[in-house]
Design a protein around this motif. Sequence first.
Motif, PDB file in Angstrom:
ATOM      1  N   TYR A 264      -5.129  -5.671 -14.492  1.00 11.86           N
ATOM      2  CA  TYR A 264      -5.938  -4.985 -13.415  1.00 11.86           C
ATOM      3  C   TYR A 264      -7.039  -5.214 -13.031  1.00 11.86           C
ATOM      4  O   TYR A 264      -7.583  -5.875 -13.571  1.00 11.86           O
ATOM      5  N   ASP A 265      -6.554  -4.792 -12.034  1.00 13.56           N
ATOM      6  CA  ASP A 265      -8.219  -4.875 -11.524  1.00 13.56           C
ATOM      7  C   ASP A 265      -8.855  -3.510 -12.158  1.00 13.56           C
ATOM      8  O   ASP A 265      -9.608  -3.250 -12.119  1.00 13.56           O
ATOM      9  N   GLU A 266     -10.485  -5.029 -12.936  1.00 15.03           N
ATOM     10  CA  GLU A 266     -11.179  -3.738 -14.164  1.00 15.03           C
ATOM     11  C   GLU A 266     -12.537  -3.122 -13.143  1.00 15.03           C
ATOM     12  O   GLU A 266     -13.231  -3.198 -13.438  1.00 15.03           O
ATOM     13  N   THR A 267     -12.632  -4.086 -11.905  1.00 17.98           N
ATOM     14  CA  THR A 267     -13.471  -3.132 -10.438  1.00 17.98           C
ATOM     15  C   THR A 267     -13.982  -2.057 -10.951  1.00 17.98           C
ATOM     16  O   THR A 267     -15.152  -1.319  -9.709  1.00 17.98           O
ATOM     17  N   LYS A 268     -12.753  -2.141 -10.491  1.00 21.85           N
ATOM     18  CA  LYS A 268     -12.317   0.163  -9.794  1.00 21.85           C
ATOM     19  C   LYS A 268     -12.980   0.944 -11.193  1.00 21.85           C
ATOM     20  O   LYS A 268     -12.511   0.706 -12.186  1.00 21.85           O
ATOM     21  N   PRO A 269     -13.045   2.065 -10.410  1.00 21.89           N
ATOM     22  CA  PRO A 269     -13.333   3.229 -11.402  1.00 21.89           C
ATOM     23  C   PRO A 269     -12.561   3.297 -11.861  1.00 21.89           C
ATOM     24  O   PRO A 269     -11.282   3.583 -11.496  1.00 21.89           O
ATOM     25  N   GLU A 270     -12.824   3.813 -13.709  1.00 23.46           N
ATOM     26  CA  GLU A 270     -11.713   4.518 -14.494  1.00 23.46           C
ATOM     27  C   GLU A 270     -11.249   5.854 -13.691  1.00 23.46           C
ATOM     28  O   GLU A 270      -9.873   5.900 -14.084  1.00 23.46           O
ATOM     29  N   GLU A 271     -12.399   6.878 -13.153  1.00 20.91           N
ATOM     30  CA  GLU A 271     -11.272   7.605 -12.315  1.00 20.91           C
ATOM     31  C   GLU A 271     -10.561   7.913 -11.053  1.00 20.91           C
ATOM     32  O   GLU A 271      -9.814   8.259 -10.575  1.00 20.91           O
ATOM     33  N   GLU A 272     -10.117   6.544 -10.880  1.00 23.00           N
ATOM     34  CA  GLU A 272      -8.972   5.625 -10.155  1.00 23.00           C
ATOM     35  C   GLU A 272      -8.150   5.031 -10.298  1.00 23.00           C
ATOM     36  O   GLU A 272      -6.853   4.052  -9.295  1.00 23.00           O
ATOM     37  N   LEU A 273      -7.822   5.037 -11.601  1.00 18.77           N
ATOM     38  CA  LEU A 273      -6.579   4.063 -12.169  1.00 18.77           C
ATOM     39  C   LEU A 273      -5.496   4.881 -12.137  1.00 18.77           C
ATOM     40  O   LEU A 273      -5.901   5.928 -12.162  1.00 18.77           O
ATOM     41  N   ASP A 274      -4.571   4.125 -10.912  1.00 19.17           N
ATOM     42  CA  ASP A 274      -3.008   5.577 -10.582  1.00 19.17           C
ATOM     43  C   ASP A 274      -2.134   4.593 -11.259  1.00 19.17           C
ATOM     44  O   ASP A 274      -2.620   3.627 -12.260  1.00 19.17           O
ATOM     45  N   LEU A 275      -0.996   4.894 -11.212  1.00 21.56           N
ATOM     46  CA  LEU A 275       0.090   4.641 -11.786  1.00 21.56           C
ATOM     47  C   LEU A 275       0.726   3.340 -11.439  1.00 21.56           C
ATOM     48  O   LEU A 275       1.869   2.317 -12.252  1.00 21.56           O
ATOM     49  N   ASP A 276      -0.066   3.165 -10.342  1.00 23.07           N
ATOM     50  CA  ASP A 276       0.750   2.133  -9.146  1.00 23.07           C
ATOM     51  C   ASP A 276      -0.748   0.438 -10.423  1.00 23.07           C
ATOM     52  O   ASP A 276       0.580  -0.440 -10.851  1.00 23.07           O
ATOM     53  N   ASP A 277      -1.296   1.076 -10.851  1.00 25.74           N
ATOM     54  CA  ASP A 277      -2.019  -0.282 -11.166  1.00 25.74           C
ATOM     55  C   ASP A 277      -1.545  -0.285 -12.724  1.00 25.74           C
ATOM     56  O   ASP A 277      -1.459  -1.687 -13.471  1.00 25.74           O
TER      57      ASP A 277
END
Length: 374
Positions: A264-277
């Motif tokens: 998964y995209d580890e550069t994304k902020p935790e608060e942006e994690l979504d179902l698609d991830d």
Amino acid sequence: MPPIHWGRVGDPIKPSMYDYYAVSKIAAERYVIESGLKYWVSLRQTGIIGEAMAKIRDAIQFHNCIDNVLEYVSDRDSGRAMRNLCAFDADGTLDPSFWGHIYNIGGGENCRISTGEMYEAMYGEIGFTSLDSVIEPKYTATRNFHGQYYLDSDKLENYLHFRNDSMQYFIDEYLKEIGPAKDFGRMMCRLPKGQELMGSIIRKTFEPLYHSEHGTKHFIEENMEDHIEAYWGSRKAWEALPEKYSRLDRFTDWDKVVVIDHGYDETKPEEELDLDDMKKAAEFRGGVCLSDEMIKGDWKTKLKFRCAFGHEFNASPRLVLEGGHWCDECERKSWNYGNRAKVDPFFAQVWKPLHDEDETREYPKAVSETDIDK
């Protein structure tokens, strides 16, 4: 094992075959992470150097492969970490972001060493210039042991400020443990054929361990095929090992890092994690995320998954992505790594570099954490 000897939290969970101690830790960590507690933390303890390790006389020392690595930590530094956690929390100086995560406890750069290097340092203190008379490669495993250098152990140090010791601390404790034998060994090793004589004395102390229930000679002499495959790959691979330590083909590129992809995209902020991830992460693990909805940035609420072998289970994003856990049914049933690597690209990263395609033996587990209710 090299070349994938650097690791971090979130890499695939892969306990060694027959290591129920590790299995129990994995089950316990899963329960802690999924407990619903507001303030929880999982601290993954590495090998502990100190007086107790210097006293070890157990067959497990021959399970520790010559080219295995460990980022050790001292008993004193481990204690200091626990003390500081309590003290910093009590006086309000512990950063609240500490809670709800998983950390590797490691002593840092000064505590990183391969098993071969550690033996060379230990026996070098006695006067050995060659380990040919001490270490028998044929009775030391070449795989199936736990150990790595950490890419992320500085995270815990930045919170708890506990590091003080280096590997020299262990060498000092080892010399204390052998006492007068140190000076005797140094004297003998200076004499003609003295190293061979000292080596034979040391090897005799190994014999009861070699022949114990978990001893490597016991595995070979009793033709325990499952254990031979686990610890050497095959009898043919075992037979190909040299008789002398100096003839081993040693790994040397210790600084090269192979980073494991977490899917998964580890550069994304935790608060942006979504179902698609989560759906992409599940696919990378050979499975499917069956949940239809997820609150964005929610790492705590369990989602529903199905693994490549058809088991359905519930797990939080924290457990899967940060913990490296996956199907609990597969975990408690067996060590089925060769077959799993064929259908799970995430796990294949920590299996295929070290094993042949035809290594598909499944090792059933005799006990699991669910048996405590029986």
